[in-house]
Motif scaffolding. Structure first.
Motif, PDB file in Angstrom:
ATOM      1  N   PHE A  50      17.158  56.025  39.412  1.00 19.17           N
ATOM      2  CA  PHE A  50      15.756  55.653  39.254  1.00 19.17           C
ATOM      3  C   PHE A  50      15.341  55.944  37.817  1.00 19.17           C
ATOM      4  CE2 PHE A  50      15.715  60.061  40.417  1.00 19.17           C
ATOM      5  CZ  PHE A  50      14.586  60.640  39.853  1.00 19.17           C
ATOM      6  N   ASP A  51      14.221  55.387  37.414  1.00 13.78           N
ATOM      7  CA  ASP A  51      13.726  55.526  36.049  1.00 13.78           C
ATOM      8  C   ASP A  51      13.004  56.858  35.919  1.00 13.78           C
ATOM      9  OD1 ASP A  51      12.335  55.402  33.619  1.00 13.78           O
ATOM     10  OD2 ASP A  51      11.945  53.247  33.817  1.00 13.78           O
ATOM     11  N   THR A  52      13.712  57.867  35.431  1.00 16.17           N
ATOM     12  CA  THR A  52      13.148  59.212  35.366  1.00 16.17           C
ATOM     13  C   THR A  52      11.948  59.286  34.430  1.00 16.17           C
ATOM     14  OG1 THR A  52      14.788  59.841  33.695  1.00 16.17           O
ATOM     15  CG2 THR A  52      15.324  60.328  36.000  1.00 16.17           C
ATOM     16  N   GLY A  53      11.997  58.589  33.314  1.00 15.96           N
ATOM     17  CA  GLY A  53      10.870  58.601  32.381  1.00 15.96           C
ATOM     18  C   GLY A  53       9.614  58.025  32.997  1.00 15.96           C
ATOM     19  N   ALA A  54       9.763  56.909  33.708  1.00 20.04           N
ATOM     20  CA  ALA A  54       8.610  56.286  34.360  1.00 20.04           C
ATOM     21  C   ALA A  54       8.036  57.193  35.440  1.00 20.04           C
ATOM     22  CB  ALA A  54       8.999  54.926  34.946  1.00 20.04           C
ATOM     23  N   VAL A  55       8.902  57.861  36.201  1.00 21.13           N
ATOM     24  CA  VAL A  55       8.433  58.765  37.260  1.00 21.13           C
ATOM     25  C   VAL A  55       7.719  59.971  36.656  1.00 21.13           C
ATOM     26  CG1 VAL A  55       9.245  60.367  39.046  1.00 21.13           C
ATOM     27  CG2 VAL A  55      10.032  57.990  39.037  1.00 21.13           C
ATOM     28  N   GLU A  56       8.239  60.508  35.573  1.00 23.22           N
ATOM     29  CA  GLU A  56       7.559  61.636  34.932  1.00 23.22           C
ATOM     30  C   GLU A  56       6.193  61.212  34.393  1.00 23.22           C
ATOM     31  OE1 GLU A  56      10.449  63.223  32.148  1.00 23.22           O
ATOM     32  OE2 GLU A  56      11.249  64.545  33.707  1.00 23.22           O
ATOM     33  N   ALA A  57       6.119  60.011  33.837  1.00 24.87           N
ATOM     34  CA  ALA A  57       4.826  59.513  33.348  1.00 24.87           C
ATOM     35  C   ALA A  57       3.860  59.303  34.516  1.00 24.87           C
ATOM     36  CB  ALA A  57       5.023  58.213  32.577  1.00 24.87           C
ATOM     37  N   GLN A  58       4.371  58.802  35.625  1.00 28.07           N
ATOM     38  CA  GLN A  58       3.520  58.519  36.783  1.00 28.07           C
ATOM     39  C   GLN A  58       2.974  59.797  37.419  1.00 28.07           C
ATOM     40  OE1 GLN A  58       5.523  56.286  39.871  1.00 28.07           O
ATOM     41  NE2 GLN A  58       3.606  55.712  40.848  1.00 28.07           N
TER      42      GLN A  58
END
Length: 174
Positions: A50-58
């Motif tokens: 999964f897109d870890t950067g996107a999840v952290e931003a979310q």
């Protein structure tokens, strides 16, 4: 105390299954229901599932995958609930056996002892789901009060599509 700190806190445990790429759907649904969310991922799931950067931003928080050292502050508040999605064969069996060899599994084992409501959305292929250890693990976890959503095999259906993964169903079961 910030508004985010006053919300109920949901731990989302993400395992290494292809459908994990869509975990943002669960996070969005949880946030729309007024949950603050922290993600804990298995080490294998961190390797591109999964897109870890996107999840952290979310979520506005780092993803946890490794144990913190004793002097490090706790990055998440205690959970009010835990959702394991997608939950793999490996994680379900290790959890039921009480194995805590990753942060994700240790968190799940501890949640039981703390009485934290826990919901699982299994993502297990039919061949693995037929294994007697898996069936026994489901029985043990249900006996511990863990709630399960519909199993998802990810198998291709007639016409070439795959069924929808019931991300929001996890929240309905809490």
């Amino acid at each position: 105390m910030t508004e985010q700190d006053s919300k109920a806190f949901l731990y989302v445990v993400v395992c290494a299954a292809g459908i994990a790429a869509d975990v943002s759907k669960l996070i969005t649904a949880a946030q729309e229901r007024d949950w603050a969310v922290g993600v804990i991922a298995t080490p294998v799931a961190m390797g591109g599932f999964f897109d870890t950067g996107a999840v952290e931003a979310q979520t506005g928080r780092p993803i946890r995958s490794a144990w913190r050292t004793p002097g490090d502050p706790r990055p998440f508040p205690p959970p009010d609930a835990v959702v394991v999605a997608p939950a793999t064969f490996n994680t379900i069996n290790k959890w039921a056996a009480g194995t805590a060899d990753t942060l994700a599994l240790g968190t799940l084992c501890e949640a039981y002892g703390l009485g934290v409501p826990t919901v699982v959305l299994p993502c297990v292929g039919e061949a693995l789901a037929a294994h007697p250890a898996y069936r026994a693990s489901l029985i043990r976890l249900r006996g511990m009060g863990v709630r399960f959503g519909e199993p998802y095999s990810g198998e291709v259906q007639e016409g070439g599509g795959r069924p929808e993964f019931g991300w929001e169903r996890a929240l309905d079961l809490l």
